[in-house]
Design an enzyme around this catalytic site. Structure first.
Site, PDB file in Angstrom:
ATOM      1  N   LYS A  87      42.498  41.490  29.410  1.00 20.77           N
ATOM      2  CA  LYS A  87      43.777  41.187  28.761  1.00 20.77           C
ATOM      3  C   LYS A  87      43.677  41.454  27.244  1.00 20.77           C
ATOM      4  O   LYS A  87      42.710  42.030  26.781  1.00 20.77           O
ATOM      5  CB  LYS A  87      44.180  39.747  29.085  1.00 20.77           C
ATOM      6  CG  LYS A  87      44.205  39.442  30.610  1.00 20.77           C
ATOM      7  CD  LYS A  87      45.420  40.007  31.331  1.00 20.77           C
ATOM      8  CE  LYS A  87      45.298  40.018  32.844  1.00 20.77           C
ATOM      9  NZ  LYS A  87      45.399  38.745  33.521  1.00 20.77           N
TER      10      LYS A  87
HETATM   11  C1  LIG Z   1      45.522  38.050  34.889  1.00 20.63           C
HETATM   12  C2  LIG Z   1      46.790  37.469  35.375  1.00 20.63           C
HETATM   13  C3  LIG Z   1      46.904  36.142  35.821  1.00 20.63           C
HETATM   14  C4  LIG Z   1      45.723  35.258  36.038  1.00 20.63           C
HETATM   15  O1  LIG Z   1      44.914  35.160  34.959  1.00 20.63           O
HETATM   16  P1  LIG Z   1      43.491  34.449  35.050  1.00 20.63           P
HETATM   17  O2  LIG Z   1      43.219  34.058  33.641  1.00 20.63           O
HETATM   18  O3  LIG Z   1      42.547  35.498  35.556  1.00 20.63           O
HETATM   19  O4  LIG Z   1      43.598  33.302  35.971  1.00 20.63           O
HETATM   20  C5  LIG Z   1      48.159  35.662  36.135  1.00 20.63           C
HETATM   21  N1  LIG Z   1      49.245  36.430  36.054  1.00 20.63           N
HETATM   22  C6  LIG Z   1      49.175  37.717  35.665  1.00 20.63           C
HETATM   23  C7  LIG Z   1      50.425  38.507  35.579  1.00 20.63           C
HETATM   24  C8  LIG Z   1      47.938  38.271  35.331  1.00 20.63           C
HETATM   25  O5  LIG Z   1      47.864  39.560  34.986  1.00 20.63           O
END
Ligand SMILES: *Cc1c(COP(=O)(O)O)cnc(C)c1O
Length: 392
Positions: free
Chosen positions: A188
């Site tokens: 991210k």
């Molecule tokens: C990555 C992601 C999540 C979950 O994130 P984590 O921190 O890995 O639990 C939830 N929603 C979206 C749209 C994501 O891309």
């Protein structure tokens, strides 16, 4: 292999984590609070509650919204599993709203129609999880109007959208959603290894989120049902979890935040370069929603498969074979076996399904060089060129 996404961690990040390792507090210490405050300040939000990942953040956001058995949560089928699963964790039913074929975000016209039908059937949702797909907000003005009219809680899943803006304000500012959730997974925008955060402007929600993060415990005498037994005393007043983020992770997050603007600028620059370099190929490129400034977590192209001889899968495999770490975001959530078991089937959300049959995420991350990007474009051009020849 040029990866589709990758974290950027430098010596300052490493030093920040080492400093916390040498300190008195590895968890529940002052660095966590500094990170929460820095995120809230950056996003112009009242309160930040950091947790161990965005999935946990979505879970406690749904609980704080009052979601439970007998309620409905709606979201986009074009998202990661967690945006829907958070409803199931609360015992609620989940339904989806099809996507806009251009922005690939939840389609607000489809949402309005579905709400109208749901009101008639007495099945209005309690929570809408509005996913800012690829880093670009949904049409949050329209969603806010519908939320006021039909009385649902808006949770923005901005896992892709740290640093994005909407209508001139930071995503997470609380003007367009009751709660906003970010993810700090390594692919991210900024990372804490694993990590998540909920932002809100409502103090009662922030307090509830903090309690749910830590076992449903309180040390606040005003919330207890009897007089305190002494300075050690706490009460568990509801069922909560251990969803805490460590101070090591918060230190990494704080240090990463110093580079957020540089990360965003490079992502924007690379996205603009792709838009130019790919303009003449048989692809549908990302479009911008008016008023939205994407954080560009993903750069997705849709193959104009009707103009190509190679299939979606062949183009994908050809790119992988050429060392380009492409990916696909997302397999429509309603087609997962778990959700099919609940009654969903192919054809339920045709725009999301048509999108899935054509979408490829190209590599995009701050440390990507122009030369690497040129290599991605060359390989894609070569494959689509072969395709065009094969079609003749
Ligand atoms: C990555 C992601 C999540 C979950 O994130 P984590 O921190 O890995 O639990 C939830 N929603 C979206 C749209 C994501 O891309």
């Amino acid at each position: 292999m040029i990866p589709y996404g990758r974290q950027s961690v430098d010596q300052a990040d490493i030093d920040a984590v080492v400093d916390v390792l040498k300190s008195d507090w590895l968890t529940q210490g002052p660095t966590l609070e500094r990170f929460e405050n820095a995120m809230a300040e950056r996003c112009e939000a009242g309160f930040g509650v950091a947790v161990c990942n965005a999935t946990a953040a979505l879970h406690i956001a749904c609980l704080a919204a009052g979601l439970g058995p007998g309620d409905w949560l709606w979201t986009s089928p074009n998202t990661f599993l967690a945006s829907a699963n958070c409803g199931r964790y609360c015992g609620a039913d989940v339904d989806f709203v099809d996507i806009d074929p251009l922005t690939w975000n939840l389609d607000t016209a489809a949402l309005a129609r579905k709400l109208d039908a749901a009101e008639f059937a007495g099945r209005l949702p309690k929570v809408l999880v509005a996913v800012a797909f690829s880093g670009q907000s949904c049409d949050m003005h329209a969603i806010g109007e519908l939320a006021r009219r039909y009385g649902f809680v808006v949770i923005e899943d901005a896992s892709h959208a740290v640093g994005a803006r909407y209508a001139g304000r930071p995503v997470g500012c609380g003007e367009f959603a009751d709660m906003t959730v970010f993810s700090f997974h390594p692919v991210k925008i900024v990372t804490t290894g694993e990590g998540g955060l909920v932002l809100t402007n409502r103090p009662e929600l922030a307090e509830h989120l903090r309690r749910l993060r830590s076992h449903g415990m309180t040390r606040d005498a005003a919330q207890m049902d009897e007089a305190s037994h002494g300075p050690w005393y706490y009460q568990q007043i509801e069922l909560g979890f251990n969803y805490r983020l460590t101070d090591l992770q918060a230190a990494l997050g704080l240090s990463q935040l110093n580079k957020l603007d540089a990360f965003l600028a490079r992502r924007r620059e690379l996205a603009a370069r792709y838009q130019t370099l790919l303009a003449d190929l048989p692809l549908s490129l990302p479009t911008s929603q008016p008023g939205a400034e994407s954080a560009w977590h993903l750069y997705v192209v849709r193959l104009q498969t009707e103009r190509l001889a190679l299939s979606h899968r062949q183009v994908f495999e050809g790119l992988r074979a050429a060392g380009i770490g492409v990916n696909v975001h997302y397999i429509p959530v309603h087609l997962q076996p778990y959700y099919r078991e609940l009654g969903f089937k192919a054809g339920d959300f045709p725009e999301a399904e048509a999108y899935y049959a054509q979408a490829i995420s190209l590599p995009l991350y701050p440390a990507m060089t122009d030369a690497q990007q040129d290599e991605v474009v060359d390989q894609l051009r070569r494959l689509l060129g072969e395709t065009a020849r094969a079609a003749n």
